[in-house]
Design an enzyme around this catalytic site. Structure first.
Site, mmCIF file in Angstrom:
data_model
loop_
_atom_site.group_PDB
_atom_site.id
_atom_site.type_symbol
_atom_site.label_atom_id
_atom_site.label_comp_id
_atom_site.label_asym_id
_atom_site.label_seq_id
_atom_site.Cartn_x
_atom_site.Cartn_y
_atom_site.Cartn_z
ATOM 1 N N HIS A 76 0.067 0.957 11.428
ATOM 2 C CA HIS A 76 -0.587 0.343 10.261
ATOM 3 C C HIS A 76 -0.126 -1.112 10.081
ATOM 4 C CE1 HIS A 76 -2.220 1.165 5.913
ATOM 5 N NE2 HIS A 76 -2.489 -0.078 6.319
ATOM 6 N N ASP A 84 -23.513 -0.180 6.110
ATOM 7 C CA ASP A 84 -22.801 -0.434 4.851
ATOM 8 C C ASP A 84 -23.727 -0.020 3.715
ATOM 9 O OD1 ASP A 84 -21.630 -1.626 2.523
ATOM 10 O OD2 ASP A 84 -20.438 -2.923 3.836
ATOM 11 N N THR A 103 -2.394 -6.418 -1.151
ATOM 12 C CA THR A 103 -3.164 -5.745 -0.101
ATOM 13 C C THR A 103 -4.655 -5.825 -0.417
ATOM 14 O OG1 THR A 103 -3.043 -3.642 -1.300
ATOM 15 C CG2 THR A 103 -1.343 -4.054 0.346
ATOM 16 N N ASP A 155 -4.854 2.282 14.271
ATOM 17 C CA ASP A 155 -3.778 1.581 13.559
ATOM 18 C C ASP A 155 -3.345 2.390 12.342
ATOM 19 O OD1 ASP A 155 -2.094 -0.709 12.852
ATOM 20 O OD2 ASP A 155 -3.479 -0.978 11.173
ATOM 21 N N SER A 159 0.802 -1.235 0.000
ATOM 22 C CA SER A 159 0.000 0.000 0.000
ATOM 23 C C SER A 159 0.836 1.287 0.000
ATOM 24 C CB SER A 159 -0.934 0.015 1.206
ATOM 25 O OG SER A 159 -0.221 0.361 2.373
ATOM 26 N N ARG A 174 -8.351 3.037 6.853
ATOM 27 C CA ARG A 174 -7.433 4.015 6.273
ATOM 28 C C ARG A 174 -7.522 5.280 7.107
ATOM 29 N NH1 ARG A 174 -5.246 0.432 4.350
ATOM 30 N NH2 ARG A 174 -4.817 -0.065 2.168
ATOM 31 N N GLU A 186 0.047 9.363 6.933
ATOM 32 C CA GLU A 186 1.117 8.399 7.221
ATOM 33 C C GLU A 186 2.260 8.681 6.250
ATOM 34 O OE1 GLU A 186 -0.235 4.311 6.995
ATOM 35 O OE2 GLU A 186 -1.908 4.742 8.305
ATOM 36 N N GLY A 234 -3.108 -5.670 9.780
ATOM 37 C CA GLY A 234 -3.212 -6.804 8.848
ATOM 38 C C GLY A 234 -1.963 -7.647 8.746
ATOM 39 N N TYR A 235 -0.982 -7.387 9.620
ATOM 40 C CA TYR A 235 0.348 -7.977 9.414
ATOM 41 C C TYR A 235 0.573 -9.340 10.072
ATOM 42 C CZ TYR A 235 2.930 -4.273 6.978
ATOM 43 O OH TYR A 235 3.433 -3.405 6.044
HETATM 44 N N1 LIG Z 1 -4.896 -1.683 8.831
HETATM 45 C C1 LIG Z 1 -4.631 -2.654 7.995
HETATM 46 O O1 LIG Z 1 -3.577 -3.261 8.100
HETATM 47 C C2 LIG Z 1 -5.629 -3.045 6.959
HETATM 48 C C3 LIG Z 1 -6.505 -2.145 6.445
HETATM 49 N N2 LIG Z 1 -7.422 -2.517 5.507
HETATM 50 C C4 LIG Z 1 -8.351 -1.505 5.017
HETATM 51 O O2 LIG Z 1 -9.651 -1.869 5.422
HETATM 52 C C5 LIG Z 1 -10.540 -1.709 4.330
HETATM 53 C C6 LIG Z 1 -11.625 -2.747 4.424
HETATM 54 O O3 LIG Z 1 -11.085 -3.997 4.145
HETATM 55 P P1 LIG Z 1 -11.973 -5.189 3.586
HETATM 56 O O4 LIG Z 1 -13.041 -5.483 4.554
HETATM 57 O O5 LIG Z 1 -11.041 -6.259 3.215
HETATM 58 O O6 LIG Z 1 -12.594 -4.522 2.298
HETATM 59 P P2 LIG Z 1 -13.949 -4.941 1.567
HETATM 60 O O7 LIG Z 1 -13.931 -4.261 0.253
HETATM 61 O O8 LIG Z 1 -14.103 -6.414 1.610
HETATM 62 O O9 LIG Z 1 -15.106 -4.312 2.474
HETATM 63 C C7 LIG Z 1 -15.341 -2.950 2.577
HETATM 64 C C8 LIG Z 1 -16.819 -2.743 2.878
HETATM 65 O O10 LIG Z 1 -17.036 -1.359 3.114
HETATM 66 C C9 LIG Z 1 -18.271 -0.992 2.482
HETATM 67 N N3 LIG Z 1 -18.280 0.440 2.231
HETATM 68 C C10 LIG Z 1 -17.792 1.113 1.166
HETATM 69 N N4 LIG Z 1 -18.000 2.434 1.317
HETATM 70 C C11 LIG Z 1 -18.633 2.593 2.503
HETATM 71 C C12 LIG Z 1 -19.098 3.733 3.207
HETATM 72 N N5 LIG Z 1 -18.950 4.959 2.733
HETATM 73 N N6 LIG Z 1 -19.697 3.525 4.405
HETATM 74 C C13 LIG Z 1 -19.843 2.281 4.923
HETATM 75 N N7 LIG Z 1 -19.423 1.157 4.273
HETATM 76 C C14 LIG Z 1 -18.814 1.325 3.083
HETATM 77 C C15 LIG Z 1 -18.291 -1.843 1.229
HETATM 78 O O11 LIG Z 1 -19.602 -1.968 0.707
HETATM 79 C C16 LIG Z 1 -17.728 -3.164 1.730
HETATM 80 O O12 LIG Z 1 -18.747 -4.024 2.187
HETATM 81 C C17 LIG Z 1 -9.657 -1.876 3.065
HETATM 82 O O13 LIG Z 1 -10.206 -1.212 1.969
HETATM 83 C C18 LIG Z 1 -8.358 -1.322 3.498
HETATM 84 O O14 LIG Z 1 -8.332 0.027 3.178
HETATM 85 C C19 LIG Z 1 -7.530 -3.813 5.089
HETATM 86 C C20 LIG Z 1 -6.681 -4.757 5.578
HETATM 87 C C21 LIG Z 1 -5.597 -4.437 6.503
HETATM 88 O O1 LIG Z 2 -4.197 -4.700 2.860
HETATM 89 C C1 LIG Z 2 -4.328 -3.513 3.184
HETATM 90 O O2 LIG Z 2 -5.176 -2.767 2.674
HETATM 91 C C2 LIG Z 2 -3.432 -2.952 4.201
HETATM 92 O O3 LIG Z 2 -3.720 -1.950 4.790
HETATM 93 C C3 LIG Z 2 -2.145 -3.629 4.436
HETATM 94 O O4 LIG Z 2 -2.108 -4.362 5.606
HETATM 95 C C4 LIG Z 2 -1.097 -2.572 4.453
HETATM 96 O O5 LIG Z 2 0.165 -3.129 4.430
HETATM 97 P P1 LIG Z 2 1.286 -2.524 3.457
HETATM 98 O O6 LIG Z 2 0.837 -2.819 2.087
HETATM 99 O O7 LIG Z 2 1.347 -1.051 3.668
HETATM 100 O O8 LIG Z 2 2.515 -3.245 3.843
#
Ligand SMILES: NC(=O)C1=CN([C@@H]2O[C@H](COP(=O)(O)OP(=O)(O)OC[C@H]3O[C@@H](n4cnc5c(N)ncnc54)[C@H](O)[C@@H]3O)[C@@H](O)[C@H]2O)C=CC1
Ligand SMILES: O=C(O)C(=O)[C@H](O)COP(=O)(O)O
Length: 377
Positions: free
Chosen positions: A254, A146, A66, A232, A45, A208, A237, A257-258
């Site tokens: 951040h 959602d 990611t 997180d 990311s 995010r 960032e 997810g690690y």
């Molecule tokens: N901190 C970290 O390490 C990580 C962060 N992330 C972040 O978390 C986000 C969510 O991850 P996933 O669940 O895998 O994505 P996903 O795409 O599976 O789910 C996101 C959900 O949010 C809903 N959505 C979209 N816009 C919205 C709004 N304005 N209000 C309410 N709901 C809304 C969508 O309809 C969907 O159901 C990712 O897009 C990524 O940015 C994901 C994995 C790790």
């Molecule tokens: O999958 C995502 O979306 C995430 O936020 C990742 O956990 C972020 O990890 P990096 O890609 O920044 O290493």
């Protein structure tokens, strides 16, 4: 074939070298000269992939290991005829386990039962949906927001954001970052929303940074000492607000997810898409890659209450191991990214076999995602 891979993608060298010459490079900043003869680019990311990076370069495929894709200009890639693949859901379990680790810590500190709290989940996709299932398995009430899913007519009782804010004792954000459009999520938690939180709410952002207005959050935390905050992700960032860091209860770089599993899934999902793209489709089971965890088996005698669950969860992952290092180094340039690059191995609950002599405990732990079994008599 030359393939550039982010050096923070475990197993990328060994997998991608099955199909060409691999060069592992830092993602921020990416050494752009290496793109001059690259066919594939695999990022995380921290790398912004857009016209400025790729115009005039021979890259034919971009993969991101990611779930989030806000660092990728997908419209431009499509116009430029560059194939793209992400890794949806790869690290969803890791984020859910981060949230549980954090909430169980605050529950112990503040002396409450999670089962007595209502959790508002904003964004009920791969992360939010799994979080809902595990919370409900533990007996916690959830309320969901959602709008995209509600508009699609998906099953589920979806409420407005205002209604969720009214009901939630814990409010957790799991949306993608959309800067505009019908489902804009930039500053979804703005000053008005933050001021409207119920007394003593716990606010979590592990999606995010800019989904929560960080300037407004600091302003609100200066006025309201009743709130607890788990962050997180930050706005911006890696140069987060040190004043805000000082005010939040749990702060990490951040890394929600690690887990090793989450990162490995990210790599394999992208590798499978790349290998199909070049006409050499390959499947890679995770079990081929993952090492035996440090703690692989434990015996639990008796029933499972919240303190016991906390001890088990924290045996696998205690969020404090990531909070303290961030506070120590956040003021130093480059250290946020260094913490992420040199991340100590972390595993998922499924890596821990728990042998129980209590049937209910075994069933509950299995529902929560542990590798739990009833002891054979
Ligand atoms: N901190 C970290 O390490 C990580 C962060 N992330 C972040 O978390 C986000 C969510 O991850 P996933 O669940 O895998 O994505 P996903 O795409 O599976 O789910 C996101 C959900 O949010 C809903 N959505 C979209 N816009 C919205 C709004 N304005 N209000 C309410 N709901 C809304 C969508 O309809 C969907 O159901 C990712 O897009 C990524 O940015 C994901 C994995 C790790
Ligand atoms: O999958 C995502 O979306 C995430 O936020 C990742 O956990 C972020 O990890 P990096 O890609 O920044 O290493």
């Amino acid at each position: 074939m030359k393939i550039l891979v982010d050096e923070n993608m475990p197993y990328a060298r060994e997998l991608f070298s099955r199909t060409g010459n691999v060069l592992a490079v830092p993602g921020r900043p990416l050494p752009e000269a290496e793109l001059a003869d690259a066919d594939g680019l695999m990022v995380r990311s921290v790398t912004k992939v857009n016209e400025a990076l790729l115009a005039g370069k021979p890259v034919k495929f971009v993969g991101t290991a990611t779930a989030g894709t806000d660092h990728i200009d997908e419209v431009w890639l499509q116009q430029a005829g560059i194939a793209f693949s992400a890794a949806p859901g790869c690290n969803a379990i890791a984020v859910v386990e981060y949230v549980f680790s954090s909430l169980l810590l605050l529950a112990e500190r503040d002396g409450f039962q999670l089962r007595d709290r209502t959790v508002g989940i904003v964004g009920v996709g791969n992360v939010g949906g799994r979080l809902q299932k595990r919370l409900e398995a533990w007996g916690v009430k959830t309320v969901l927001c959602d709008p995209p899913r509600a508009d699609r007519g998906d099953d589920g009782d979806f409420l407005s954001l205002d209604e969720v804010v009214k009901q939630a004792d814990i409010l957790t954000f799991h949306t993608p970052l959309f800067k505009d459009g019908p489902y804009k999520s930039w500053h979804l938690a703005d000053l008005a929303l933050l001021m409207a939180l119920k007394p003593n709410t716990i606010l979590i952002n592990a999606c995010r940074g800019p989904v929560v207005d960080n300037v407004a959050l600091l302003e609100v935390l200066n006025m309201r000492s009743d709130l607890s905050v788990i962050l997180d992700v930050w706005e911006p960032e890696p140069d987060l607000s040190l004043a805000l860091l000082d005010k939040v209860d749990i702060a990490t770089a951040h890394i929600a997810g690690y887990t090793l599993e989450g990162k490995a899934r990210g790599t394999t999902q992208v590798f499978e898409a790349w290998s199909a793209f070049i006409g050499q489709p390959q499947q890679v089971p995770l079990s081929e890659l993952l090492p035996t965890p440090e703690f692989s088996s434990i015996t639990l005698q008796g029933a499972l209450d919240q303190p016991t669950l906390k001890r088990l969860v924290h045996l696998v992952y205690d969020v404090r191991r990531d909070d303290a290092p961030l506070r120590k180094v956040a003021a130093q340039p480059g250290e946020f990214d260094r913490l992420r690059k040199q991340y100590e191995e972390r595993r998922e609950w499924s890596s821990l076999q728990v042998i129980c002599n209590d049937r209910d405990a075994a069933e509950m732990l299995a529902k929560l995602g542990f590798d739990a079994h009833l002891q054979e008599s």
